[in-house]
Design a protein around this motif. Structure first.
Motif, PDB file in Angstrom:
ATOM      1  N   UNK A  15       4.160   5.863   2.553  1.00 49.70           N
ATOM      2  CA  UNK A  15       4.418   6.337   2.959  1.00 49.70           C
ATOM      3  C   UNK A  15       3.966   7.355   4.098  1.00 49.70           C
ATOM      4  N   UNK A  16       3.945   6.653   5.195  1.00 49.80           N
ATOM      5  CA  UNK A  16       3.718   6.631   6.396  1.00 49.80           C
ATOM      6  C   UNK A  16       4.927   6.524   7.365  1.00 49.80           C
ATOM      7  N   UNK A  17       5.171   5.252   6.455  1.00 52.44           N
ATOM      8  CA  UNK A  17       6.601   4.969   7.599  1.00 52.44           C
ATOM      9  C   UNK A  17       7.835   5.635   6.647  1.00 52.44           C
ATOM     10  N   UNK A  18       7.412   6.526   5.583  1.00 49.58           N
ATOM     11  CA  UNK A  18       8.526   7.602   4.914  1.00 49.58           C
ATOM     12  C   UNK A  18       8.383   9.088   5.950  1.00 49.58           C
ATOM     13  N   UNK A  19       7.608   8.595   6.838  1.00 43.82           N
ATOM     14  CA  UNK A  19       6.737  10.729   7.490  1.00 43.82           C
ATOM     15  C   UNK A  19       6.963  11.876   6.418  1.00 43.82           C
ATOM     16  N   UNK A  20       6.397  10.496   4.683  1.00 44.90           N
ATOM     17  CA  UNK A  20       5.611  11.804   4.068  1.00 44.90           C
ATOM     18  C   UNK A  20       4.118  11.960   4.280  1.00 44.90           C
ATOM     19  N   UNK A  21       3.657  11.473   5.293  1.00 43.83           N
ATOM     20  CA  UNK A  21       2.215  11.418   5.549  1.00 43.83           C
ATOM     21  C   UNK A  21       1.898  11.407   7.774  1.00 43.83           C
ATOM     22  N   UNK A  22       1.105  12.474   7.647  1.00 36.46           N
ATOM     23  CA  UNK A  22       1.536  12.074   9.719  1.00 36.46           C
ATOM     24  C   UNK A  22       1.198  11.050   9.762  1.00 36.46           C
ATOM     25  N   UNK A  23       2.217   9.930  10.799  1.00 32.30           N
ATOM     26  CA  UNK A  23       1.099   8.978  11.653  1.00 32.30           C
ATOM     27  C   UNK A  23      -0.219   9.453  12.008  1.00 32.30           C
ATOM     28  N   UNK A  24      -0.167  10.455  13.001  1.00 28.35           N
ATOM     29  CA  UNK A  24      -1.351  10.866  13.911  1.00 28.35           C
ATOM     30  C   UNK A  24      -2.511  10.938  13.043  1.00 28.35           C
ATOM     31  N   UNK A  71       1.209  -1.230   0.167  1.00 27.54           N
ATOM     32  CA  UNK A  71      -0.418   0.235   0.072  1.00 27.54           C
ATOM     33  C   UNK A  71       0.753   0.933  -0.022  1.00 27.54           C
ATOM     34  N   UNK A  72       0.965   2.180  -0.720  1.00 31.29           N
ATOM     35  CA  UNK A  72       1.407   3.431  -1.509  1.00 31.29           C
ATOM     36  C   UNK A  72       1.458   4.264   0.262  1.00 31.29           C
ATOM     37  N   UNK A  73       0.349   4.624   0.450  1.00 33.39           N
ATOM     38  CA  UNK A  73      -0.103   4.919   1.591  1.00 33.39           C
ATOM     39  C   UNK A  73       0.659   4.733   2.309  1.00 33.39           C
ATOM     40  N   UNK A  74       0.789   3.690   2.960  1.00 33.29           N
ATOM     41  CA  UNK A  74       0.887   3.014   4.127  1.00 33.29           C
ATOM     42  C   UNK A  74       3.074   3.439   4.418  1.00 33.29           C
TER      43      UNK A  74
END
Length: 293
Positions: A266-275, A261-264
């Motif tokens: 991006x979260x792991x790469x801190x490109x999307x806020x985990x919160x 999943x590209x969204x997940x």
């Protein structure tokens, strides 16, 4: 015939702000009842002045509406000012996301305001900013107590009709009072005439900042449930997902448990806020369970 804006309506009387004249107490013509069209706070209207000295008149025409909201009942709103406290109380991020989704459903651009910024360290402010910088709205930090950020918020309000939303205890009333602190004597007289404060739990009211800038002081939004939202559509209310959601391995990826999943990622790469992502997963599960039952 003069054009004005309805500021408040109580018991069949409508208080219409006319630039240069002030507030005029009006009744609505019976033709509106026949057409099943009721004047709303925020409506632009034409008024026939019956008694200039007593400032009384009749509403003879309701101009076309840009939009209208059911709860609160108001027309021609340009944007929402969403107010949370940065601390005391700590912001409930899931509740904040619910508000953002609701404003997006109503197609209202939003300014997100964190009050009590005087209680936040620079690091805490930056943390909040990093969470919401890509959420699709402007982020402001403000302190009603220390009078910080009021001028910047006034610039955001200029020329617009804005509704204020947010949970209790975050300082909404204090901020509204500060935004009014430099208004004209004419506006003060308006507040006195319509007995501001006596009906705050039942009636919506527009506060005049200047002749083309208004704030909606409202009893609030009655529900933050997401009943009219399908779980598959939730991702579209998270703008930061847009860059990644079409690159997932599976078509129709929910971005919650699927592999590749590209969204997940991006979260792991801190490109999307985990919160922000965690609140997405919580709301997705809520919508999924409602669909089942």
């Amino acid at each position: 015939m003069t054009e004005g804006k309805i500021i408040k309506g109580i018991a069949g009387f409508y208080y219409v702000y006319l630039p240069g004249m002030g507030l005029v107490e009006c009744k609505a013509k019976g033709v509106f009842r026949k057409d099943n069209k009721k004047p709303l706070v925020g409506d632009k209207v034409y008024v026939d002045i019956l008694d200039p000295e007593a400032k009384k008149g009749n509403i003879i025409e309701i101009l076309d509406r840009k939009n209208d909201l059911i709860r609160p009942a108001v027309a021609n709103v340009d944007q929402a000012i969403l107010i949370f406290a940065g601390k005391k109380p700590e912001p409930n991020l899931q509740l904040l996301d619910r508000f953002l989704i609701m404003m997006e459903q109503k197609q209202l651009p939003t300014v997100l305001v964190f009050n009590k910024c005087d209680l936040l360290s620079a690091e805490e402010k930056d943390t909040l900013y990093q969470i919401y910088r890509d959420c699709g709205c402007k982020v402001r930090f403000l302190s009603a107590k220390e009078h910080i950020g009021i001028e910047a918020l006034l610039e955001d309000l200029e020329g617009k009709t804005s509704t204020v939303a947010g949970p209790s205890g975050v300082g909404k009333s204090s901020i509204i009072n500060l935004l009014q602190s430099n208004v004209s004597m004419e506006t003060g007289e308006i507040s006195e005439k319509i007995e501001r404060g006596k009906h705050t739990t039942r009636h919506s009211e527009l506060i005049v900042i200047n002749q083309d800038t208004f704030i909606l002081d409202t009893p609030g939004f009655s529900s933050l449930d997401l009943f009219d939202l399908e779980k598959e559509d939730l991702e579209y209310y998270y703008p930061e997902f847009q860059e990644y959601r079409d690159s997932c391995r599976f078509i129709g990826c929910s971005h919650t448990h699927e592999p590749d999943c590209s969204v997940k990622q991006a979260v792991e790469q801190k490109k999307i806020s985990e919160k922000r992502y965690l609140t997405y997963k919580q709301l997705y599960q809520e919508l999924k369970e409602k669909k089942i039952y």
